[in-house]
Motif scaffolding. Structure first.
Motif, PDB file in Angstrom:
ATOM      1  N   MET A 197       0.806  -1.219   0.000  1.00 56.81           N
ATOM      2  CA  MET A 197       0.000   0.000   0.000  1.00 56.81           C
ATOM      3  C   MET A 197       0.847   1.280   0.000  1.00 56.81           C
ATOM      4  O   MET A 197       0.320   2.382  -0.110  1.00 56.81           O
ATOM      5  N   LEU A 241       2.415   2.347   2.653  1.00 61.41           N
ATOM      6  CA  LEU A 241       2.053   3.001   3.916  1.00 61.41           C
ATOM      7  C   LEU A 241       3.036   2.678   5.046  1.00 61.41           C
ATOM      8  O   LEU A 241       2.701   2.795   6.223  1.00 61.41           O
ATOM      9  N   GLY A 273      -7.319   2.657  -2.129  1.00 61.14           N
ATOM     10  CA  GLY A 273      -8.768   2.788  -2.008  1.00 61.14           C
ATOM     11  C   GLY A 273      -9.463   2.712  -3.341  1.00 61.14           C
ATOM     12  O   GLY A 273     -10.684   2.715  -3.414  1.00 61.14           O
ATOM     13  N   MET A 324      -7.912  -1.707   1.398  1.00 62.95           N
ATOM     14  CA  MET A 324      -7.461  -2.488   2.536  1.00 62.95           C
ATOM     15  C   MET A 324      -8.438  -2.383   3.697  1.00 62.95           C
ATOM     16  O   MET A 324      -9.023  -1.327   3.923  1.00 62.95           O
ATOM     17  N   PHE A 378      -8.841  -3.635   7.985  1.00 63.57           N
ATOM     18  CA  PHE A 378      -7.943  -3.921   9.104  1.00 63.57           C
ATOM     19  C   PHE A 378      -8.598  -4.797  10.169  1.00 63.57           C
ATOM     20  O   PHE A 378      -9.778  -5.103  10.119  1.00 63.57           O
ATOM     21  N   GLU A 396      -9.127  -4.263  13.540  1.00 64.01           N
ATOM     22  CA  GLU A 396     -10.036  -3.763  14.574  1.00 64.01           C
ATOM     23  C   GLU A 396     -11.083  -2.838  13.967  1.00 64.01           C
ATOM     24  O   GLU A 396     -10.864  -1.640  13.866  1.00 64.01           O
ATOM     25  N   THR A 415     -11.893   0.441  15.951  1.00 61.49           N
ATOM     26  CA  THR A 415     -11.015   1.603  16.004  1.00 61.49           C
ATOM     27  C   THR A 415     -10.571   2.060  14.614  1.00 61.49           C
ATOM     28  O   THR A 415      -9.862   3.044  14.483  1.00 61.49           O
ATOM     29  N   SER A 416     -10.999   1.321  13.601  1.00 60.74           N
ATOM     30  CA  SER A 416     -10.546   1.652  12.250  1.00 60.74           C
ATOM     31  C   SER A 416     -11.400   2.716  11.574  1.00 60.74           C
ATOM     32  O   SER A 416     -11.093   3.154  10.475  1.00 60.74           O
ATOM     33  N   LEU A 417     -12.497   3.074  12.216  1.00 62.53           N
ATOM     34  CA  LEU A 417     -13.315   4.159  11.678  1.00 62.53           C
ATOM     35  C   LEU A 417     -13.210   5.350  12.623  1.00 62.53           C
ATOM     36  O   LEU A 417     -13.068   5.186  13.837  1.00 62.53           O
ATOM     37  N   ASN A 418     -13.285   6.536  12.043  1.00 63.91           N
ATOM     38  CA  ASN A 418     -13.142   7.754  12.834  1.00 63.91           C
ATOM     39  C   ASN A 418     -14.362   7.962  13.733  1.00 63.91           C
ATOM     40  O   ASN A 418     -15.475   8.072  13.234  1.00 63.91           O
ATOM     41  N   MET A 478     -16.589  -1.421   6.779  1.00 66.59           N
ATOM     42  CA  MET A 478     -15.216  -1.309   6.268  1.00 66.59           C
ATOM     43  C   MET A 478     -15.104  -1.991   4.902  1.00 66.59           C
ATOM     44  O   MET A 478     -14.455  -1.480   3.983  1.00 66.59           O
ATOM     45  N   ILE A 518     -16.770   0.175   2.343  1.00 64.84           N
ATOM     46  CA  ILE A 518     -15.904   1.303   1.967  1.00 64.84           C
ATOM     47  C   ILE A 518     -14.801   0.813   1.033  1.00 64.84           C
ATOM     48  O   ILE A 518     -14.540   1.398  -0.017  1.00 64.84           O
TER      49      ILE A 518
END
Ligand SMILES: Nc1ncnc2c1ncn2[C@@H]1O[C@H](COP(=O)(O)OP(=O)(O)OP(=O)(O)O)[C@@H](O)[C@H]1O
Ligand code: SF4
Ligand SMILES: [Mg+2]
Lengths: 306, 357
Positions: free
Chosen positions: B81, B83, B116, B121, B123, B125, B128-131, B191, B194
């Motif tokens: 990625m 990252l 994206g 990708m 993840f 969790e 906690t992976s969304l704001n 997720m 998205i």
């Protein structure tokens, strides 16, 4: 949400209530006879006169009765009269309060703008020399007493450069005290912003935002800053309390005509009704501001808003 | 090492329709990782978390990457990625070929366009992976608007469509909701929605079910298979759960200390695991002082710990935990060989390990 607000309001009222108890007992916490201390400087007061004052202030009554009388008056908006001059305390305070609020707000604006910017940059550049320089400066700022920074600014900008007047109450007089108060608090906000943002940058949802292919600027503003704002705003709210406290010192350095300056004079003159009124008003301001902060906090954080 | 010979893998049940498999054969891999090395600067020295890793991801396949904690699975996916946090990390060598480009050479701007969109990708969790302070709708539409160039209304429609596809009930009314109002399983669905919303060709799922209840796990894995079947998106499924592998993957890459130590079709791997480490993961390893575990089928823990990346054994990296280790193992790293078509393994005694079953 409604329940949360109700809780906050209740807590605020309780705080003010507890303050009134402390304030009404204040006079008894001073060692010695308060009336004698109050009038120590004036010549020729007879014991009869002191007795008379004591009776007028109700100091000869039992403590509980004193408190009930006091709270009864406060609820009617009567904070008593000053010892010297016999002026109504509430009126005096309200006359000066706007000056202090203007000073504290201007300082808060300066502190928040500078502090948040520097803190954010330091967090983003963490571990680099930029971070080190910014945070070292911040430590210096935090450890610098208000009056010290105030005197330096006063000497340099008002006396040497003559950019600003030394004392007075116009808008041009606001700059130096607001900067003094703002800078030391900016350092505190910078440090908190940095640690909050470092915490946020490490969060999973920031990685998700990057993985979505959003431009860095969007990730930083929409995702990181927006999430970091919750703890930062809470802290800035707390900061306002310190600003009010700092205002007392700064007002005296710069001759800014706020309640802080009046409070110092009242303390020197042992003017108990004025001191009591000042403390109570201070508590009300602090509690109101923190209530306001709770509102903003709830608005910023959907987990509370519901 | 990733020659054309490996295409002749045994057919796998659950793989896409034969036509799709054929298309994959002619079109070549969607993504190929070639000799990838990723390093981190640490207090103890340079840690090479991924070391000369190669694998191919074929069209429409689900490739599992398995290995214990610290074997470099996440670092692999983040390297793809682009990252990897730099500093302290950097891609020290190798290529990641996707759409005719080497992703390791692309600039940040170009990678942003790809993330994206071409490769997305999810993840471990979902919680906690969304704001937490942005609405689900906002988090769904921002990528859609950014990559597909849609306006707010169209992006909303696309978001609702995606939410429906991942079975979020009443999607219209859920767009304004916030992450804390959903369960972990629902969030992982979001997720996935998205991640799939911009028609990616590759989906990397890093332990997507580890944080979820068993029943929810199965639902999420089903959903991912369904997505693969309906869109043809290739999936890299990272996990340390062999049960998840058996249930979901077509092919498997086993990693240990940053290296690929075995690779095979899923049936082949489960029927004939050749590397002692893989056998350990499958719970059938003849382990040191634990003879009873042989063939018991129980999920036995492999004894010992993963060595630190800065203090790896000279020869085979598994040698200090391996019951079959010999002098040679400790002195020379075993090369990756292909004892059967499509089945690769790096072990001096792979035959002995298999015979011990
Ligand atoms: N930012 C980093 N700095 C230093 N070392 C790192 C960093 N990220 C990963 N590593 C190291 O790389 C190695 C591989 O980590 P990785 O996260 O890829 O493991 P993993 O296979 O995904 O394990 P898990 O199952 O725990 O997720 C670990 O030894 C880890 O310490
Ligand atoms: S090479 Fe030797 S030590 Fe390594 S896994 Fe094979 S048998 Fe074990
Ligand atoms: Mg991982």
């Amino acid at each position: 949400m409604a329940r949360y607000l109700l809780q906050r309001v209740f807590a605020a009222i309780l705080t003010v209530f507890v303050t009134t108890i402390a304030v009404s007992m204040l006079i008894h916490l001073v060692p010695g006879d308060p009336v004698q201390i109050m009038y120590a400087q004036s010549q020729g007061t007879t014991p009869e006169q002191l007795e008379e004052v004591r009776a007028r202030l109700g100091l000869d009554r039992p403590l509980v009765e004193q408190y009930v009388t006091y709270i009864g008056r406060v609820l009617q908006g009567d904070l008593g009269h000053t010892i010297r001059g016999e002026q109504p305390v509430l009126e005096l305070l309200l006359l000066r309060l706007p000056n202090t609020l203007v000073l504290a707000s201007a300082a808060l604006l300066i502190a928040a703008t500078i502090g948040m910017t520097l803190g954010f940059v330091a967090a983003y550049k963490r571990g680099t020399w930029i971070d080190t320089v910014l945070m070292t400066t911040a430590i210096l700022g935090v450890s610098m007493p208000h009056f010290w920074l105030g005197l330096i600014l006063l000497f340099y900008f008002a006396v040497q450069l003559q950019w600003f007047p030394v004392a007075g109450n116009g808008i041009e007089n606001l700059v130096l005290p607001a900067v003094t108060l703002g800078l030391t608090n900016a350092a505190i906000i910078a440090r908190l912003t940095r640690s909050s943002m470092i915490d946020i940058f490490d969060q999973d949802f920031i990685r998700t935002a990057h993985a979505k292919g959003l431009p860095k600027a969007v990730v930083l503003s929409r995702h990181a800053l927006r999430a970091g704002l919750v703890p930062i705003v809470t802290m800035i709210g707390l900061q306002f309390t310190y600003m009010m406290g700092g205002a007392i010192v700064v007002e005296n350095v710069f001759g800014w005509n706020g309640v802080g300056r009046m409070a110092i004079q009242a303390i020197f003159q042992r003017d108990y009704p004025l001191i009591q009124g000042f403390i109570l008003m201070f508590a009300v301001v602090v509690v109101t501001v923190s209530l306001l902060m709770d509102l903003i906090y709830a608005w910023l954080d959907p987990r509370i808003r519901r | 090492m990733t020659g054309p010979g490996m295409i002749s893998d045994t057919p796998i049940a659950g793989a896409p329709a034969p036509e799709a498999a054929e298309a994959a054969e002619t079109a070549g891999p969607v993504l190929s990782v070639e000799g990838l090395s990723t390093e981190f600067r640490t207090a103890a020295g340079i840690a090479r978390a991924v070391d000369g890793l190669s694998f191919e991801l074929r069209r429409g396949e689900i490739l599992a990457i398995v290995g214990e904690s610290g074997s470099g699975k996440s670092v692999t996916s983040l390297s793809i990625m682009g990252l990897i946090p730099d500093p302290p990390g950097r891609i020290a060598g190798g290529r990641v070929m996707f759409g005719g480009q080497d992703l390791t050479r692309l600039g940040e701007r170009e990678m942003q366009r790809l993330r994206g969109d071409g490769i997305s990708m999810i993840f471990q969790e979902p919680m906690t992976s969304l704001n937490p302070v942005l609405s689900i709708g906002r988090q769904m539409t921002e990528g859609i608007m950014h990559h597909l160039g849609l306006g707010p209304a169209e992006a909303r429609a696309r978001a609702i469509e995606m939410m429906r596809r991942v079975s979020i009930p009443a999607p219209e009314s859920r767009l304004g909701a916030y992450p804390h109002q959903f369960s972990g399983g629902m969030l992982q669905r979001i997720m996935i929605a998205i991640a799939m919303s911009c028609h990616p060709r590759v989906l990397i799922a890093d332990e997507p079910t580890t944080a979820l209840d068993v029943t929810i796990q199965a639902q999420i894995l089903d959903l991912m298979r369904e997505m693969r079947d309906s869109t043809g998106t290739s999936i890299i499924l990272i996990t340390h759960d062999m049960g998840v592998v058996a249930e979901t993957a077509d092919r498997v890459v086993v990693m240990y200390c940053g290296r690929k130590i075995e690779e095979a079709g899923v049936r082949d791997l489960f029927a004939r695991p050749r590397h002692p480490y893989t056998r350990g993961l499958l719970g059938a390893l003849p382990v040191l002082g634990q003879a009873g575990a042989v063939g018991s089928g129980a999920l036995s823990e492999i004894p010992g710990v993963v060595p630190a990346l800065t203090a790896l054994p000279a020869g085979c990296r598994f040698s200090d935990r391996c019951a079959l280790a010999t002098e040679r193992c400790r002195a020379e790293p075993p090369p990756l060989e292909e004892p059967a078509p499509g089945h690769r393994v790096a072990c001096w005694h792979a035959d002995a390990a298999e015979a011990g079953a």
